[in-house]
Design a protein around this motif. Structure first.
Motif, PDB file in Angstrom:
ATOM      1  N   GLU A   1       0.851  -1.192   0.000  1.00  0.00           N
ATOM      2  CA  GLU A   1       0.000   0.000   0.000  1.00  0.00           C
ATOM      3  C   GLU A   1       0.888   1.244   0.000  1.00  0.00           C
ATOM      4  O   GLU A   1       1.928   1.274   0.657  1.00  0.00           O
ATOM      5  CB  GLU A   1      -0.910   0.017   1.227  1.00  0.00           C
ATOM      6  CG  GLU A   1      -2.079  -0.954   1.115  1.00  0.00           C
ATOM      7  CD  GLU A   1      -3.108  -0.743   2.226  1.00  0.00           C
ATOM      8  OE1 GLU A   1      -3.084   0.326   2.880  1.00  0.00           O
ATOM      9  OE2 GLU A   1      -3.931  -1.649   2.432  1.00  0.00           O
ATOM     10  N   PHE A   2       0.461   2.251  -0.759  1.00  0.00           N
ATOM     11  CA  PHE A   2       1.197   3.514  -0.837  1.00  0.00           C
ATOM     12  C   PHE A   2       0.227   4.685  -0.703  1.00  0.00           C
ATOM     13  O   PHE A   2      -0.945   4.587  -1.110  1.00  0.00           O
ATOM     14  CB  PHE A   2       1.902   3.664  -2.195  1.00  0.00           C
ATOM     15  CG  PHE A   2       2.991   2.664  -2.449  1.00  0.00           C
ATOM     16  CD1 PHE A   2       4.293   2.897  -2.017  1.00  0.00           C
ATOM     17  CD2 PHE A   2       2.727   1.495  -3.156  1.00  0.00           C
ATOM     18  CE1 PHE A   2       5.306   1.981  -2.277  1.00  0.00           C
ATOM     19  CE2 PHE A   2       3.737   0.578  -3.423  1.00  0.00           C
ATOM     20  CZ  PHE A   2       5.028   0.828  -2.975  1.00  0.00           C
ATOM     21  N   ALA A   3       0.747   5.787  -0.177  1.00  0.00           N
ATOM     22  CA  ALA A   3       0.028   7.064  -0.255  1.00  0.00           C
ATOM     23  C   ALA A   3       0.420   7.746  -1.562  1.00  0.00           C
ATOM     24  O   ALA A   3       1.583   7.675  -1.987  1.00  0.00           O
ATOM     25  CB  ALA A   3       0.392   7.944   0.929  1.00  0.00           C
ATOM     26  N   VAL A   4      -0.547   8.389  -2.213  1.00  0.00           N
ATOM     27  CA  VAL A   4      -0.290   9.086  -3.478  1.00  0.00           C
ATOM     28  C   VAL A   4       0.077  10.535  -3.161  1.00  0.00           C
ATOM     29  O   VAL A   4      -0.713  11.273  -2.562  1.00  0.00           O
ATOM     30  CB  VAL A   4      -1.515   9.018  -4.401  1.00  0.00           C
ATOM     31  CG1 VAL A   4      -1.306   9.860  -5.646  1.00  0.00           C
ATOM     32  CG2 VAL A   4      -1.786   7.556  -4.788  1.00  0.00           C
ATOM     33  N   VAL A   5       1.288  10.949  -3.553  1.00  0.00           N
ATOM     34  CA  VAL A   5       1.775  12.305  -3.270  1.00  0.00           C
ATOM     35  C   VAL A   5       1.333  13.264  -4.371  1.00  0.00           C
ATOM     36  O   VAL A   5       0.736  14.298  -4.115  1.00  0.00           O
ATOM     37  CB  VAL A   5       3.324  12.305  -3.143  1.00  0.00           C
ATOM     38  CG1 VAL A   5       3.842  13.713  -2.872  1.00  0.00           C
ATOM     39  CG2 VAL A   5       3.764  11.351  -2.042  1.00  0.00           C
TER      40      VAL A   5
ATOM     41  N   LEU B   1       4.696   8.058  -5.195  1.00  0.00           N
ATOM     42  CA  LEU B   1       4.085   7.272  -4.122  1.00  0.00           C
ATOM     43  C   LEU B   1       4.961   7.332  -2.871  1.00  0.00           C
ATOM     44  O   LEU B   1       6.185   7.475  -2.959  1.00  0.00           O
ATOM     45  CB  LEU B   1       3.935   5.808  -4.556  1.00  0.00           C
ATOM     46  CG  LEU B   1       3.138   5.546  -5.832  1.00  0.00           C
ATOM     47  CD1 LEU B   1       3.206   4.061  -6.201  1.00  0.00           C
ATOM     48  CD2 LEU B   1       1.687   5.981  -5.679  1.00  0.00           C
ATOM     49  N   GLN B   2       4.330   7.159  -1.706  1.00  0.00           N
ATOM     50  CA  GLN B   2       5.067   7.225  -0.449  1.00  0.00           C
ATOM     51  C   GLN B   2       4.736   6.031   0.436  1.00  0.00           C
ATOM     52  O   GLN B   2       3.576   5.608   0.521  1.00  0.00           O
ATOM     53  CB  GLN B   2       4.710   8.516   0.282  1.00  0.00           C
ATOM     54  CG  GLN B   2       5.714   8.903   1.360  1.00  0.00           C
ATOM     55  CD  GLN B   2       5.380  10.264   1.934  1.00  0.00           C
ATOM     56  OE1 GLN B   2       4.360  10.414   2.599  1.00  0.00           O
ATOM     57  NE2 GLN B   2       6.217  11.267   1.667  1.00  0.00           N
ATOM     58  N   LYS B   3       5.781   5.479   1.060  1.00  0.00           N
ATOM     59  CA  LYS B   3       5.598   4.392   2.032  1.00  0.00           C
ATOM     60  C   LYS B   3       6.653   4.543   3.124  1.00  0.00           C
ATOM     61  O   LYS B   3       7.853   4.642   2.821  1.00  0.00           O
ATOM     62  CB  LYS B   3       5.735   3.026   1.347  1.00  0.00           C
ATOM     63  CG  LYS B   3       5.568   1.853   2.313  1.00  0.00           C
ATOM     64  CD  LYS B   3       5.898   0.514   1.680  1.00  0.00           C
ATOM     65  CE  LYS B   3       5.831  -0.565   2.755  1.00  0.00           C
ATOM     66  NZ  LYS B   3       6.223  -1.883   2.284  1.00  0.00           N
TER      67      LYS B   3
ATOM     68  N   GLU C   1       9.882   8.020  -0.658  1.00  0.00           N
ATOM     69  CA  GLU C   1       9.085   8.395  -1.829  1.00  0.00           C
ATOM     70  C   GLU C   1       9.624   7.699  -3.080  1.00  0.00           C
ATOM     71  O   GLU C   1      10.838   7.577  -3.261  1.00  0.00           O
ATOM     72  CB  GLU C   1       9.114   9.913  -2.031  1.00  0.00           C
ATOM     73  CG  GLU C   1       8.094  10.385  -3.068  1.00  0.00           C
ATOM     74  CD  GLU C   1       7.944  11.913  -3.081  1.00  0.00           C
ATOM     75  OE1 GLU C   1       8.275  12.511  -4.131  1.00  0.00           O
ATOM     76  OE2 GLU C   1       7.511  12.484  -2.057  1.00  0.00           O
TER      77      GLU C   1
ATOM     78  N   PRO D   1      -6.209   8.837  -3.146  1.00  0.00           N
ATOM     79  CA  PRO D   1      -5.118   9.197  -2.223  1.00  0.00           C
ATOM     80  C   PRO D   1      -4.339   8.020  -1.656  1.00  0.00           C
ATOM     81  O   PRO D   1      -3.178   8.168  -1.292  1.00  0.00           O
ATOM     82  CB  PRO D   1      -5.849   9.944  -1.092  1.00  0.00           C
ATOM     83  CG  PRO D   1      -7.137  10.399  -1.696  1.00  0.00           C
ATOM     84  CD  PRO D   1      -7.508   9.394  -2.719  1.00  0.00           C
ATOM     85  N   ARG D   2      -4.975   6.850  -1.556  1.00  0.00           N
ATOM     86  CA  ARG D   2      -4.249   5.698  -1.019  1.00  0.00           C
ATOM     87  C   ARG D   2      -4.589   4.478  -1.871  1.00  0.00           C
ATOM     88  O   ARG D   2      -5.766   4.221  -2.154  1.00  0.00           O
ATOM     89  CB  ARG D   2      -4.623   5.463   0.444  1.00  0.00           C
ATOM     90  CG  ARG D   2      -3.713   4.463   1.126  1.00  0.00           C
ATOM     91  CD  ARG D   2      -3.722   4.542   2.646  1.00  0.00           C
ATOM     92  NE  ARG D   2      -2.679   3.653   3.181  1.00  0.00           N
ATOM     93  CZ  ARG D   2      -1.407   3.980   3.307  1.00  0.00           C
ATOM     94  NH1 ARG D   2      -1.003   5.183   2.976  1.00  0.00           N
ATOM     95  NH2 ARG D   2      -0.521   3.111   3.781  1.00  0.00           N
TER      96      ARG D   2
ATOM     97  N   ARG E   1      -3.558   0.233  -3.162  1.00  0.00           N
ATOM     98  CA  ARG E   1      -2.848  -1.041  -3.040  1.00  0.00           C
ATOM     99  C   ARG E   1      -2.392  -1.403  -4.448  1.00  0.00           C
ATOM    100  O   ARG E   1      -3.180  -1.306  -5.400  1.00  0.00           O
ATOM    101  CB  ARG E   1      -3.792  -2.106  -2.481  1.00  0.00           C
ATOM    102  CG  ARG E   1      -3.120  -3.443  -2.202  1.00  0.00           C
ATOM    103  CD  ARG E   1      -4.136  -4.472  -1.755  1.00  0.00           C
ATOM    104  NE  ARG E   1      -3.497  -5.740  -1.393  1.00  0.00           N
ATOM    105  CZ  ARG E   1      -4.096  -6.915  -1.447  1.00  0.00           C
ATOM    106  NH1 ARG E   1      -5.361  -6.995  -1.853  1.00  0.00           N
ATOM    107  NH2 ARG E   1      -3.453  -8.015  -1.105  1.00  0.00           N
TER     108      ARG E   1
END
Length: 565
Positions: A498-502, A516-518, A522, A536-537, A539
């Motif tokens: 899973e990543f957050a979308v920057v 992407l951020q984990k 980045e 925003p988030r 998988r």
């Protein structure tokens, strides 16, 4: 289309055994998840190859070829018109010539002759006064062609890897998939089978003291492994341990610059760096350019490129192959759009197959279009194009749970008058039917496949290697993974996280670059054929790639699948 994400299981004891033998922890885990059971399966030395004595009739073929070499009899190679056939043909010509044989080749034209050793090809071979006619990457289904060649006074040796029917030609056959062959690897490509015949022939000539007279230097067959690696990867055969040895050794030679001028020229025209040769280059850059000759023109051009003895000739031929490949891409895109326009964006519930036909479709590109449609809809797909005498020729691609050749066999048994001829593998097959029977075939094919597949089989599953810690998603790791031999049946590693979308931005036509951020790290990621806004988030299923751009190398994540987390 939603998909399932599944994590490959692996035996932790095996993983520890592989680590104890020297594999790093990630590679040990990846290999254990791909059914590597023992450290000796990590070896890629040629001495680890299965012996040719296990391949049925290989030594029999070698004895007959050795007799021909000593007697100066003319050997004619009949090749298939794909990259496996072209590399097998070039391998046979160069290997036999290196052992003193009188040898030439003949390759059927897809549009004039059809596939394989036909009676017409046998007559062309007889006109060239061949004593021995040897097929490469075809022949196991050529009953009429073999019989005609024998009636014309030629002996026939079939070297092939395709699945046999109940009846096979009455001649020497070297094919790991023929009934009763004890060879443990059933996955040799046509070029791999031919390499084994050459190894057996060299041993037979050695036994006859042929190389000890000072006139005939003993050839180093390892010098031909660039051809073996290219044909094996391009034919998408399963990369079991034996095939991985052949491919690994061929790639090592390429990275050292030890390759045919034609293969070097194909690297250059495709703008790929041979110093970093990977299976990807074989499958997606060199193979398609060779295949373009057989699809649109005459595979003799591809074989000539592989046999070219100097750089200038090789570069000129590679440029012609490149032009054909550009034309092939244009035809493919046009056909794909026409086919897509004939299907709804979402298939009706319960539809298990796709069959496409138009009378302006190009015979040479039906297989690629079938593959694209299969990827888009995740359904077994067959695409037909017009042939001669009121027939249409089809090429099919399948999904993992359906053995396509067996499905066609079932259609043929239920409707004996429907299919004129067919053949192939689990994942790819070809067939001919009468043009007026396209609708009947579509109904019969759908009926058979709907019995063989359930709804779950038709839901795409991404097999992944689980999660990676953010600190392990590095350029060095991507480069390390790229040097291993991955391919069909030994899938390139992919991971799920899973990543957050920057942030995100469109790239080119229909692609997206997303940051992407984990866990505070980045990453730059490429979303191919994606125009949607990314939530925003997410998988993802992704592959770490060392992306080269303007003389710099950077880490990118290639996203194979994503969904909102």
């Amino acid at each position: 289309m939603s998909a399932k994400i599944q994590i490959r299981s692996y035996n932790t004891d095996t993983c520890h055994t592989l680590m104890a033998a020297g594999a790093d922890p990630l590679l040990a885990r990846l290999y254990a998840a791909r059914a590597v059971c023992a450290p000796d399966e990590l070896a890629d030395k040629l001495s680890s190859l299965l012996p040719f004595s296990l391949l049925a009739n290989c030594e029999t073929a070698a004895v007959r070829l050795a007799d021909a070499v000593l007697a100066g009899e003319r050997i004619l190679i009949v090749a298939d018109y794909d990259a496996d056939g072209a590399t097998a043909c070039a391998l046979a010509v160069q290997g036999l010539q290196a052992m003193g044989a009188v040898v030439d080749f003949l390759v059927p034209n897809r549009f004039e002759h059809g596939y394989g050793l036909t009676p017409e090809i046998a007559e062309l071979a007889a006109a060239q006064q061949a004593a021995i006619l040897m097929t490469v990457d075809n022949g196991i289904a050529s009953l009429a062609g073999v019989a005609r060649a024998q009636a014309l006074g030629m002996e026939v040796i079939v070297t092939d890897h395709h699945l046999p029917a109940e009846t096979v030609p009455d001649c020497i056959i070297v094919n790991p998939n023929q009934h009763g062959c004890p060879f443990p690897s059933k996955n040799l490509a046509g070029v791999g089978v031919m390499f084994y015949v050459l190894m057996a022939l060299r041993a037979e000539l050695r036994r006859r003291d042929f190389f000890s007279d000072g006139l005939h230097p003993e050839p180093n067959l390892a010098e031909l492994l660039d051809l073996v690696a290219l044909g094996t990867v391009a034919d998408v055969v399963v990369l079991d341990h034996n095939n991985r040895i052949l491919v690994s050794q061929g790639l090592k030679r390429m990275r050292q610059g030890k390759m045919r001028p034609g293969i070097r020229a194909l690297f250059e025209i495709a703008k790929r760096d041979w110093r970093k040769a990977q299976p990807f280059d074989m499958g997606f850059a060199l193979g398609p350019r060779i295949n373009a000759a057989g699809r649109l023109d005459d595979m003799s051009l591809g074989i000539a490129c592989l046999l070219a003895s100097d750089d200038a000739a090789a570069q000129a031929l590679a440029a012609q192959l490149n032009d054909l490949n550009i034309e092939r891409r244009e035809i493919e895109l046009s056909m794909l759009n026409d086919a897509l326009n004939s299907f709804p964006a979402t298939l009706p519930p319960g539809q298990t197959t796709l069959v496409a036909y138009r009378d302006d479709f190009h015979q040479g590109v039906v297989g690629i279009v079938a593959s694209r449609l299969k990827d888009r809809f995740y359904r077994p797909t067959i695409v037909f194009a017009p042939a001669d005498h009121g027939e249409v020729r089809g090429s099919g691609r399948s999904i993992p749970k359906l053995h396509l050749r067996d499905a066609l066999d079932l259609v043929s048994k239920r409707h004996p008058d429907l299919i004129i001829k067919f053949g192939g593998h689990a994942m790819a097959a070809g067939l001919s039917i009468a043009q007026e029977n396209v609708g009947r075939f579509q109904t019969a094919f759908e009926s058979v496949v709907s019995e063989l597949l359930n709804e779950e089989d038709l839901s795409q599953t991404y097999l992944t290697d689980g999660s990676l810690q953010a600190c392990d998603i590095t350029l060095q790791q991507a480069q390390h993974l790229s040097l291993q031999v991955w391919g069909q049946g030994f899938a390139p590693p992919s991971f799920t996280d899973e990543f957050a979308v920057v942030r995100q931005q469109p790239m080119g036509v229909g692609h997206k670059k997303v940051w992407l951020q984990k866990d505070g790290y980045e990453f730059e990621a490429m979303f191919w054929r994606c125009t949607e806004d990314i939530p925003p988030r997410i998988r993802t299923v992704y592959r770490p790639v060392a992306n080269e751009w303007r003389n710099s190398v950077e880490l990118q994540l290639y996203i194979d699948y994503w969904e909102a987390a």
